[in-house]
Design a protein around this motif. Structure first.
Motif, PDB file in Angstrom:
ATOM      1  N   GLN A  25       0.843  -1.194   0.000  1.00 26.87           N
ATOM      2  CA  GLN A  25       0.000   0.000   0.000  1.00 26.87           C
ATOM      3  C   GLN A  25       0.879   1.245   0.000  1.00 26.87           C
ATOM      4  O   GLN A  25       2.066   1.198   0.307  1.00 26.87           O
ATOM      5  CB  GLN A  25      -0.903   0.019   1.228  1.00 26.87           C
ATOM      6  CG  GLN A  25      -0.162   0.065   2.559  1.00 26.87           C
ATOM      7  CD  GLN A  25      -1.086   0.058   3.751  1.00 26.87           C
ATOM      8  OE1 GLN A  25      -2.295   0.179   3.604  1.00 26.87           O
ATOM      9  NE2 GLN A  25      -0.517  -0.061   4.935  1.00 26.87           N
ATOM     10  N   ASN A  80       1.520   5.324   1.376  1.00 24.76           N
ATOM     11  CA  ASN A  80       1.638   5.861   2.733  1.00 24.76           C
ATOM     12  C   ASN A  80       1.238   7.333   2.735  1.00 24.76           C
ATOM     13  O   ASN A  80       2.060   8.219   2.459  1.00 24.76           O
ATOM     14  CB  ASN A  80       3.060   5.699   3.251  1.00 24.76           C
ATOM     15  CG  ASN A  80       3.217   6.174   4.688  1.00 24.76           C
ATOM     16  OD1 ASN A  80       2.249   6.576   5.325  1.00 24.76           O
ATOM     17  ND2 ASN A  80       4.435   6.132   5.189  1.00 24.76           N
ATOM     18  N   LEU A 107       3.331  10.130   4.674  1.00 27.04           N
ATOM     19  CA  LEU A 107       4.679  10.574   4.318  1.00 27.04           C
ATOM     20  C   LEU A 107       4.822  12.086   4.510  1.00 27.04           C
ATOM     21  O   LEU A 107       3.901  12.857   4.217  1.00 27.04           O
ATOM     22  CB  LEU A 107       4.986  10.233   2.863  1.00 27.04           C
ATOM     23  CG  LEU A 107       5.380   8.795   2.535  1.00 27.04           C
ATOM     24  CD1 LEU A 107       5.539   8.627   1.035  1.00 27.04           C
ATOM     25  CD2 LEU A 107       6.653   8.396   3.254  1.00 27.04           C
ATOM     26  N   SER A 140       4.096  -5.559   5.858  1.00 25.87           N
ATOM     27  CA  SER A 140       3.536  -4.499   5.024  1.00 25.87           C
ATOM     28  C   SER A 140       4.656  -3.826   4.243  1.00 25.87           C
ATOM     29  O   SER A 140       5.743  -3.595   4.772  1.00 25.87           O
ATOM     30  CB  SER A 140       2.799  -3.462   5.878  1.00 25.87           C
ATOM     31  OG  SER A 140       3.706  -2.826   6.752  1.00 25.87           O
ATOM     32  N   SER A 146       5.424  -0.457   2.399  1.00 27.05           N
ATOM     33  CA  SER A 146       4.917   0.901   2.303  1.00 27.05           C
ATOM     34  C   SER A 146       6.092   1.859   2.276  1.00 27.05           C
ATOM     35  O   SER A 146       7.079   1.655   2.984  1.00 27.05           O
ATOM     36  CB  SER A 146       4.016   1.202   3.510  1.00 27.05           C
ATOM     37  OG  SER A 146       3.466   2.490   3.418  1.00 27.05           O
ATOM     38  N   ARG A 165       8.587   4.856   3.070  1.00 23.73           N
ATOM     39  CA  ARG A 165       8.919   5.516   4.319  1.00 23.73           C
ATOM     40  C   ARG A 165       9.856   6.677   4.058  1.00 23.73           C
ATOM     41  O   ARG A 165      10.653   6.649   3.124  1.00 23.73           O
ATOM     42  CB  ARG A 165       9.618   4.549   5.272  1.00 23.73           C
ATOM     43  CG  ARG A 165       8.817   3.325   5.665  1.00 23.73           C
ATOM     44  CD  ARG A 165       9.667   2.442   6.563  1.00 23.73           C
ATOM     45  NE  ARG A 165       8.954   1.255   6.983  1.00 23.73           N
ATOM     46  CZ  ARG A 165       9.502   0.287   7.704  1.00 23.73           C
ATOM     47  NH1 ARG A 165      10.759   0.393   8.080  1.00 23.73           N
ATOM     48  NH2 ARG A 165       8.801  -0.768   8.049  1.00 23.73           N
TER      49      ARG A 165
END
Length: 1022
Positions: free
Chosen positions: A796, A798, A801, A856, A858, A860
């Motif tokens: 997914q 984010n 962010l 997960s 995602s 970062r």
């Protein structure tokens, strides 16, 4: 089924605001050239003209040759600017002409009549060409230099650190597009790998500059504009702009602001680049028409006995009309077609796609890295792709500019620019893939690598690229007393599609319902190295496989087909107000508001057909049997490897795909059609409201310019969600999900300029910038997939962010020495927070965050980063043998490091696309009507991407080797209206691209040999 697509509309607020402002002021009395106080002593004429322009708050255009031998008369008193200029020019024999309300030009007296002689007089120089080598002096309009400004003079007079490229500067390079032209400026890195749907060696094999990075920061940190309009970002996973769409001859000037001003969009940390299109007032003649034809030749294509030729046409028309020539029309159209055939080594691709790498030795038969050993020293390739990338690029570029001055006191403009490029790229790669790896004890307790078998293959893939970029601005300007009011509307569109991509392959070990083929036996190391160049160690049987793939290798699938699209539309309005004063400490006060809305849509769909053997009901099918081979290139990599490479019949392969495609072929990311249709689709809407305030005080010779900009951003994303299926169910239909992200950022700035005299300026700037995350990082699709260990894997975006923010400090000194040397020196430091790198959403396993029963993936934010550097640029002219020799150069030294947010990626590692050294050296000789330019460009080693092999440690990054290129450009004014230009790129034949895994290892390398490139153009101007 796809979700509903919201309509795209112009912001009502901006439209209403513009109408109100124009209505409220259009009936005001027309502004006259207000008298101002002048106090200019007797000076050399060039300095005196600069002083009058500064004190009169106007701009003055003149040639250095016009004024160099004259002195200016003293001027004192309250006068209109035109009268002040006339007094200064009184003893020079020159005169002044007013172009518009705030622009004047110095005019030379007509040449005296020549007495009748038997010796014919030379024809006059064409006056229909754009004005060249003109100095533009103004407080404000240096940022909008509509004339061909000398780079150093324009930068010296600018209110902040600026690098300029004029039209003639660009014409003296061998650049094919503006990306390559920007490479002559200090701190600019030209990148030939993409950030679109294809990147790495696929895009590098086109061997052209695609993106530009500045001051140690990636292309996403730039602000790119055309005529002040921020460009739409059409790339799917990046905020960068594909500048190779813009031709080098399509602009009157390029302005690179190293320190953005408060009136510019705040989404910038590295540099703001504005591409300025011509207008009718950039030409001497009232009417101008030019026609051009060009021819190109890619010399590497000759090694394949293929066509590397291309050509282009162009037309440019301009006319001023109306009373006092107050209205102007400019139009240009260019079309371009280029062919290429370049040699390709794809070792990194083999390592990533075919697990084609290993350690040469180990202390275990498992082949793991020995404790304490340097992985780079033991790294080797166990597979290699070698082949050719062929293709054709067709480009179109149009510019339309309408300008006018009205009796009501308004000045108005309409500027429109559109660029379109279609590239068809076909890559054919011979493949040797090592299998059955083992590590055998050599008797000393050390285990040595041996490849037990080899799969010989051929892979054919296409990378079509359909890209476009456009910008439109409609605006007006009104001066009322000391105030200047400027409302405007704007629109921009960006597109980056990969339509109808297809791939297929053959291999010796094809396995399906009818074929149970075996690999070729082998023993030892498959890949050797000659001066770092990877070389497959072929047995006669392996060589025969590669030399006759059409007959010896078995057909695999009936094609894999991909359709990918990415679009963005930006529109909005702004209103700017500026107050200027000719006395007192406060000289300028400006404020403005801006409203922008952008919409972006990304899709990615894929179809994979069954095996040919299963479709035809028989085994042993080859590409020759299918009619997919239409001949061979004699050498796969001329000068290196001599086995043949097949010419694949692309149209026939596409016919096979469409013949055999079924509903079951649709396999983007799932099984259900509704999920395959939408799982890689994302829609985003970004709204930005901004306001700014800036001022400029002059205290003696010190200029103080504080500013503040505030931007409020809201980003709404819509994406497809595939829920986790219940027990016993493989997949369930998905649904649309959405997310929202909001940012509010204040951007203060302070610029100081100290001018001890007319020839020098010292600068200091402290400012804050930021860059918002790409749409796909914030709101990509959500789906659960089973992982190898039985747990669920969640992928997914984010929406939490953070934007990357930076505090920037810039120092610079610019000047001209008494001997005529022009120079500039600069130093900068940028301290970044919440760093993001461009592959943050690529799916790297190191971006996973594990919980007890769920993983997960995602994007970062990383941590802090620092980019620091020193820059120098200089040029000197000498009179030589009846002509002029100019020697100039730039030198940049960059240091970067960043915390990527994990020990595996690196806590203190170099930023992407930040070479340690950048250098340019240019020698230009002008003799009468001919110009010859020799230029050398050096780019030091730089880190291109992180974590290529997904191994422990931060050593497995992709680095690009240092490269030096030598180019030649010549220009000859054959007749007053006819000009011939010739350029030769890469005279030494150096490799255009060499990337490798590990800073100190060449074992896994991608290499492109594009050879030399010749260009010839003929231009007729009337």
């Amino acid at each position: 089924m796809s979700g509903p697509l919201p309509s795209i509309y112009l912001p009502r607020l901006a439209t209403v605001m513009t109408v109100i402002v124009m209505t409220a002021t259009i009936w005001a009395p027309a502004a006259q050239a207000a008298p101002r106080r002048f106090d200019v002593p007797a000076l050399p004429l060039e300095q005196a003209l600069r002083r009058v322009a500064e004190q009169g708050q106007v701009q003055i255009l003149f040639s250095g040759d016009q004024v160099r031998a004259h002195a200016g008369a003293a001027v004192s008193g309250t006068l209109e600017p035109e009268a002040a200029f006339r007094l200064v020019l009184a003893r020079s024999g020159l005169s002044i002409r007013q172009i518009d309300r705030r622009t004047f030009i110095v005019v030379s007296p007509p040449a005296p009549p020549v007495a009748a002689r038997p010796v014919p007089t030379p024809p006059p120089v064409d006056t229909a060409e754009p004005v060249r080598e003109v100095v533009v002096v103004a407080q404000r309009t240096i940022l909008n230099p509509r004339q061909d400004t000398d780079r150093f003079d324009g930068s010296l007079a600018a209110p902040q650190a600026t690098a300029l490229l004029s039209r003639s500067d660009v014409e003296r390079t061998a650049a094919r597009n503006v990306t390559e032209a920007l490479g002559v400026l200090p701190g600019v890195t030209v990148l030939n790998t993409g950030r679109s749907f294809s990147g790495g060696v696929d895009s590098a094999s086109r061997a052209e500059g695609l993106f530009s990075a500045f001051r140690g920061l990636n292309t996403e940190f730039n602000l790119n504009m055309i005529d002040g309009v921020s460009l739409a970002q059409g790339l799917p996973n990046s905020r960068g702009v594909q500048l190779n769409l813009l031709p080098p001859t399509g602009f009157q000037s390029i302005v690179l602001s190293k320190v953005p001003t408060p009136d510019m969009d705040g989404d910038v940390i590295s540099a703001a680049i504005d591409f300025r299109t011509p207008s009718a007032h950039d030409f001497r003649a009232r009417q101008h028409l030019s026609l051009s034809v060009s021819a190109y030749d890619n010399r590497r294509a000759r090694a394949y006995d293929a066509s590397g030729q291309g050509g282009g046409i162009g037309v440019e028309y301009t006319r001023r009309f109306g009373r006092d020539e107050r209205f102007g029309l400019y139009f240009s159209h260019t079309e371009d077609r280029r062919r290429y055939a370049n040699s390709e080594i794809a070792g990194i691709m083999s390592a990533q796609n075919d697990a084609g790498w290993a350690y040469l030795s180990s202390d275990s038969p498992k082949g793991i890295l020995p404790a304490g050993a340097d992985p780079q020293s033991l790294l080797t390739a166990t597979a290699l792709n070698v082949g050719a990338s062929t293709g054709e690029s067709r480009a179109r570029y149009d510019v339309l500019t309408l300008t006018g001055r009205f009796d009501s006191g308004w000045e108005g403009w309409l500027r429109a620019t559109a660029a379109h490029n279609r590239t068809d790229q076909n890559s054919t790669l011979s493949q040797t893939v090592g299998r059955n790896l083992s590590w055998n004890d050599d008797g000393s307790g050390r285990y040595r690598l041996s490849v037990g078998s080899v799969s010989t293959r051929l892979w054919y893939e296409t990378n079509p690229d359909l890209a476009s970029l456009s910008a439109v601005s409609l605006g007006a300007r009104r001066q009322t007393g000391a105030w200047t009011l400027t409302p405007s509307l704007f629109f921009s569109q960006g597109r980056s599609d990969r339509p109808e991509r297809i791939e297929a392959s053959v291999r010796v070990d094809q396995m399906d319902s009818y074929n149970k083929a075996q690999r070729r036996p082998f023993s030892g190391l498959l890949i050797g190295y000659e001066n770092g160049f990877p070389t497959p160690q072929l047995t006669p049987e392996l060589y025969a496989d590669l030399d006759s793939v059409g007959e010896r290798l078995l057909a695999r699938r009936a094609g894999q087909f991909t359709v990918q699209t990415s679009r963005q539309y930006r529109q909005g309005g702004r209103f700017d107000a500026e107050y200027t004063a000719d006395a007192g400490a406060l000289r300028q006060l400006a404020f403005g508001v801006k409203w922008t809305q952008s919409v972006r849509e990304v899709t990615d769909r894929d179809w994979t057909n069954a095996y040919f053997a299963d479709l035809l009901g028989r085994g042993g099918v080859t590409w020759r049997d299918l009619g997919l081979i239409r001949g061979y290139y004699d050498d796969v990599f001329p000068g290196r490897f001599d086995w043949r490479l097949p010419k694949v019949d692309h149209d026939r392969l596409a016919d096979y795909f469409h013949r055999y495609v079924t509903a079951q072929s649709f396999d983007t990311c799932a099984t259900l059609s509704v999920n395959n249709d939408n799982c890689n689709r994302q829609h985003g809407r970004e709204t930005v409201a901004a306001a700014y305030l800036s001022a400029r005080w002059v205290v003696g010779r010190l200029e103080i310019a504080p500013g503040l900009r505030y931007e409020q951003t809201r980003i709404d994303n819509r994406f497809w969600v595939i829920p986790a299926p219940p027990a016993g169910v493989t997949e369930v239909p998905g649904h649309w999900g959405q997310s929202r992200t909001a940012y509010g950022v204040g951007l203060p700035s302070l610029r100081l300029n100290y001018r001890p005299d007319e020839a020098h300026v010292w600068r200091l700037a402290l400012w804050r910038g930021y860059t918002r995350p790409a749409f796909m990082l914030l709101g990509s699709g959500v789906r659960y997939q089973p992982a190898d260990d039985g747990t669920s894997l969640l992928r997914q975006g984010n929406p939490a962010l953070k934007p990357v923010t930076a505090l920037n400090l810039d120092l610079a000194v610019e000047g001209r020495s008494p001997g005529g040397t022009r120079y500039s020196f600069g130093a900068y430091t940028k301290r970044l927070e919440h760093y993001l790198f461009d592959s943050g959403g690529s799916g790297s396993e190191l971006l996973f965050g594990r919980t007890v029963d769920l993983r997960s993936l995602s994007p970062r934010n990383g941590g802090q980063g620092v980019a620091q550097g020193l820059e120098a640029e200089a040029r000197h002219d000498w009179a030589l043998a009846g002509g002029t020799l100019s020697l100039g150069g730039t030198l940049s030294r960059q240091w970067t490091h960043v915390d990527l947010g994990s020990d595996e990626l690196g806590r203190k590692i170099a930023m992407q696309n930040a070479p340690d050294w950048l250098a340019n050296l240019t020698a230009t000789y002008r003799y009468k009507r001919a110009t010859l330019t020799l230029s050398a460009q050096h780019t030091g080693a730089y880190l291109a991407s992180y974590n290529a092999l997904y191994t422990p440690g931060d050593w497995d990054n992709v680095w690009v080797r240092p490269a030096t290129r030598l180019d030649l450009a010549a220009d000859w004014q054959v007749r007053p209206h006819l000009r011939l230009s010739l350029s030769a790129t890469n005279l030494t034949g150096a490799y255009s691209y060499w990337a490798h895994v590990g800073k100190d290892s060449l074992a896994l390398s991608d290499i492109i040999d594009s050879g030399q490139r010749l260009s010839l153009s003929l231009r007729y101007a009337y």
